[in-house]
Design an enzyme around this catalytic site. Structure first.
Site, mmCIF file in Angstrom:
data_model
loop_
_atom_site.group_PDB
_atom_site.id
_atom_site.type_symbol
_atom_site.label_atom_id
_atom_site.label_comp_id
_atom_site.label_asym_id
_atom_site.label_seq_id
_atom_site.Cartn_x
_atom_site.Cartn_y
_atom_site.Cartn_z
ATOM 1 N N GLU A 50 0.856 -1.187 0.000
ATOM 2 C CA GLU A 50 0.000 0.000 0.000
ATOM 3 C C GLU A 50 0.894 1.240 0.000
ATOM 4 O O GLU A 50 1.916 1.279 0.674
ATOM 5 C CB GLU A 50 -0.891 0.007 1.243
ATOM 6 C CG GLU A 50 -1.814 1.221 1.316
ATOM 7 C CD GLU A 50 -2.704 1.234 2.561
ATOM 8 O OE1 GLU A 50 -3.775 1.844 2.511
ATOM 9 O OE2 GLU A 50 -2.317 0.628 3.587
ATOM 10 N N LYS A 119 -9.795 1.652 -2.535
ATOM 11 C CA LYS A 119 -10.043 1.201 -1.161
ATOM 12 C C LYS A 119 -11.486 1.493 -0.766
ATOM 13 O O LYS A 119 -11.943 2.639 -0.824
ATOM 14 C CB LYS A 119 -9.067 1.915 -0.223
ATOM 15 C CG LYS A 119 -9.016 1.377 1.200
ATOM 16 C CD LYS A 119 -7.891 2.095 1.930
ATOM 17 C CE LYS A 119 -7.600 1.492 3.287
ATOM 18 N NZ LYS A 119 -6.425 2.141 3.905
ATOM 19 N N CYS A 160 -5.588 -2.904 2.747
ATOM 20 C CA CYS A 160 -5.411 -2.648 4.179
ATOM 21 C C CYS A 160 -6.674 -2.830 5.018
ATOM 22 O O CYS A 160 -7.049 -3.947 5.340
ATOM 23 C CB CYS A 160 -4.800 -1.257 4.375
ATOM 24 S SG CYS A 160 -3.994 -1.043 5.981
#
Length: 284
Positions: A50, A119, A160
């Site tokens: 990331e 995301k 994440c």
């Protein structure tokens, strides 16, 4: 035909734990070097961390943001093609229409963009006395699921904080993904507490392989990443794991082993769909 299947049932995965600096050109150059190194070791799928081209932090996203396609994704495309690998391009701050996103671009061995994952779940947490972080101060969430096909298996992508949401992994598995990849940068509070636990949980719940790619730990950074990029098998075992420093870790993904686990503990056929279900509202 069975011989072809057998040959395709195993492949090597590489996870690149990159040291990320404030100099974008250095980050891109080092990423290229490590992707080439991974391909040289036989990796067919390579995962970057990331925010691999930029320091992680709300104060950096706007400064380092790019369009997609743009400078960083061009480097990824060229690296994938040159090395003949499927390249999961970690994530970069993306600018589109005046909004910023945390986005992962995936490229095939021909250098073409296969999917872009923005995301979905923004990292907004507050652990008193330890860490407060609010991605939503600068970023917007994505609104779609992201999967791509390889000759080996279907792959689901999260970034994440997305790993904390079991429903996303369940839907990916339901749609046929056998490998889930999560570029992520957990920190020194959530990392030791939950990083490995979440990966093993997602792997066991769905009987899939789970791979994570973190930036290397930099104690001088404003946000200190935990590191420990990992690969977990469908039995919940950690089969590859980095330390805190820059490195590349490898795992041989065995899809016949995955099939064996599912046969031994057949939860996929034992679910009580008459009592409960997890479904996607919006197709990705």
């Amino acid at each position: 035909m069975s011989g072809i299947f057998k040959a395709m049932s195993k492949f090597r995965l590489a996870v690149v734990q990159l040291h990320v600096s404030k100099i974008k050109a250095d980050n891109l150059g080092r990423a290229q070097t490590l992707v080439k190194e991974a391909a040289g070791q036989g990796a067919k799928v390579v995962v970057l961390p990331e925010c691999f081209n930029s320091p992680y932090g709300t104060g950096f996203f706007a400064e380092y943001a790019e369009k997609i396609p743009g400078e960083s994704t061009q480097v990824l495309s060229e690296a994938a093609k040159k090395c003949g690998v499927y390249l999961v391009g970690g994530s970069i701050p993306e600018e589109d229409g005046g909004k910023l996103y945390n986005s992962c671009s995936v490229f095939g061995p021909d250098g073409k963009l296969l999917v872009k994952h923005r995301k979905i779940h923004l990292f907004d947490i507050d652990v008193p006395g330890k860490i407060r972080f609010q991605e939503s101060e600068t970023l917007h969430p994505g609104n779609s699921l992201s999967m791509f096909e390889t000759p080996f298996c279907k792959v689901g992508v999260g970034i994440c904080y997305d790993i904390r949401f079991a429903e996303l992994a369940q839907i990916y598995a339901k749609k046929g993904c056998q490998l889930l990849v999560y570029p992520g940068a957990f920190n020194m509070t959530t990392g030791p507490a939950h990083w490995e636990l979440l990966q093993r949980g997602r792997a066991v719940d769905n009987q899939v392989y789970v791979a994570t790619a973190s930036p290397a730990r930099d104690e001088s950074a404003s946000y200190v990443a935990w590191g420990h990029s990992s690969v977990v098998n469908p039995w919940g075992e950690v089969i590859a794991k980095a330390g805190s420093e820059e490195s590349v870790v490898y795992a041989d993904i065995d899809l016949q082993y995955l099939a064996d686990v599912r046969q031994q503990i057949p939860i996929t056929t034992q679910r009580r769909n008459d009592l409960y279900s997890v479904n996607s509202v919006q197709e990705g």
